[in-house]
Design an enzyme around this catalytic site. Structure first.
Site: not given
Length: 336
Positions: A128, A153
């Site tokens: 990501s 995350y």
């Protein structure tokens, strides 16, 4: 080829399955736990797009279940594994951190173990843009240091990259990580900005605009993102003969390991993004300006030169074109 796609009922996973199934020589095994992070009916509707294809099989379980994963890899001799299953979302990690450890760390470990014991040809996994965290050296490159995540995350995605490298080094398992930059488009996730903004603008409800609108994102249209994955899948990561431990390159290795960014290389101001939605819907947004949320970054900007140099591909869909296609899908889907 026999390909495992985890997170197959998800936004990116379902689009990838559709694309791969257009190639008649591919056998796709799709895994998804169909959790309730967002509307399960949307996930099931995505599956219906290809569930009747004879070259596709769907198995519902959680990749964090070690025994299920062992059984899966024992039953099928996969050529390629594409791991897209993850607990997504920066803000949700503040509310339910354990979900990120279970799916993104424990689950990914099970993927690595299954892949190395099965001696698969290539493991491709989703990372990501969030891994860049506190980095403000733009555009974001795979060769940048990413040791300062500002959300759990992001930390789990960075951990995935490190875990994959260790398996590439220990077991010569070819691993390629793809750092996605704000993917959007038809069948997108309801927790993403485009979905929420579109829904609220159409329904005459206020939209929450964080950091008082001073946000910039490198939005990537789903078809461009999938094309990037397709280019990578059939090219297993190779060792970099010029890699040096004295000046280590984070994107490559002496092991069969590679990281690529996949973004549009064209950051868009949040207020311009909202204006594009207003243009397509023909309605003005009711704007609720708020401070930046914990874990958010104010800007993302992808350097895709490595992807372009290696595969001759660079995402190119304009933001207005992509938004038009999303809203066309949204109106069609919710008119049913």
């Amino acid at each position: 080829m026999k390909i495992l796609i985890t997170g197959v009922a998800g936004f990116i996973g379902s689009h990838l399955a559709l694309r791969l199934l257009k190639q008649n020589d591919n056998i796709i095994i799709g895994v998804d736990n169909l959790n309730h992070y967002y509307d399960v009916n949307l996930k099931k509707a995505r599956l219906k797009l290809f569930q009747e294809n004879s070259n596709f099989s769907f198995i519902q379980f959680d990749i964090s279940n070690r025994q299920n994963m062992k059984d899966l890899f024992s039953k099928y001799q996969f050529d390629i594994v594409v791991n897209l299953a993850a607990q997504a979302g920066v803000r949700y990690s503040l509310k339910n951190p354990q979900a990120y450890i279970d799916a993104n760390i424990v689950g990914f470990c099970n993927i690595l173990e299954g892949s190395r014991h099965s001696k698969i040809k290539h493991l491709v996994f989703a990372s990501s843009s969030s891994v860049y965290g506190a980095n403000t050296h733009y555009p974001f490159s795979e060769h940048d240091n990413v040791d300062h995540p500002i959300a759990l995350y992001a930390a789990t995605k960075k951990a995935n990259e490190l875990m994959a490298h260790s398996y590439a080094s220990l077991y010569k398992l070819p691993c390629t990580g793809l750092r996605f930059f704000t993917v959007y488009g038809p069948w997108g996730r309801p927790d993403m900005a485009l979905f929420k903004f579109t829904k609220n603008i159409i329904e005459n409800n206020p939209i929450d605009i964080y950091n008082n609108g001073d946000m910039v994102r490198d939005f990537t249209y789903i078809d461009d993102n999938i094309e990037g994955i397709m280019r990578v899948i059939n090219h297993p990561a190779q060792p970099n003969d010029k890699w040096s431990g004295e000046n280590p390159d984070p994107a490559t290795s002496y092991a069969p390991y590679r990281i690529y960014t996949i973004g549009n290389n064209n950051p868009v101001k949040l207020m311009d993004f909202i204006e594009a939605i207003e243009k397509t819907t023909g309605k003005k947004a009711i704007k609720n300006f708020l401070p930046i949320q914990a874990g958010d970054v104010s800007k993302t900007y992808a350097d895709v030169s490595a992807l372009e140099n290696k595969f001759g591909f660079k995402p190119k869909t304009s933001i207005q074109e992509g938004i038009n296609k999303f809203i066309e899908w949204y109106l069609s889907y919710y008119a049913q």
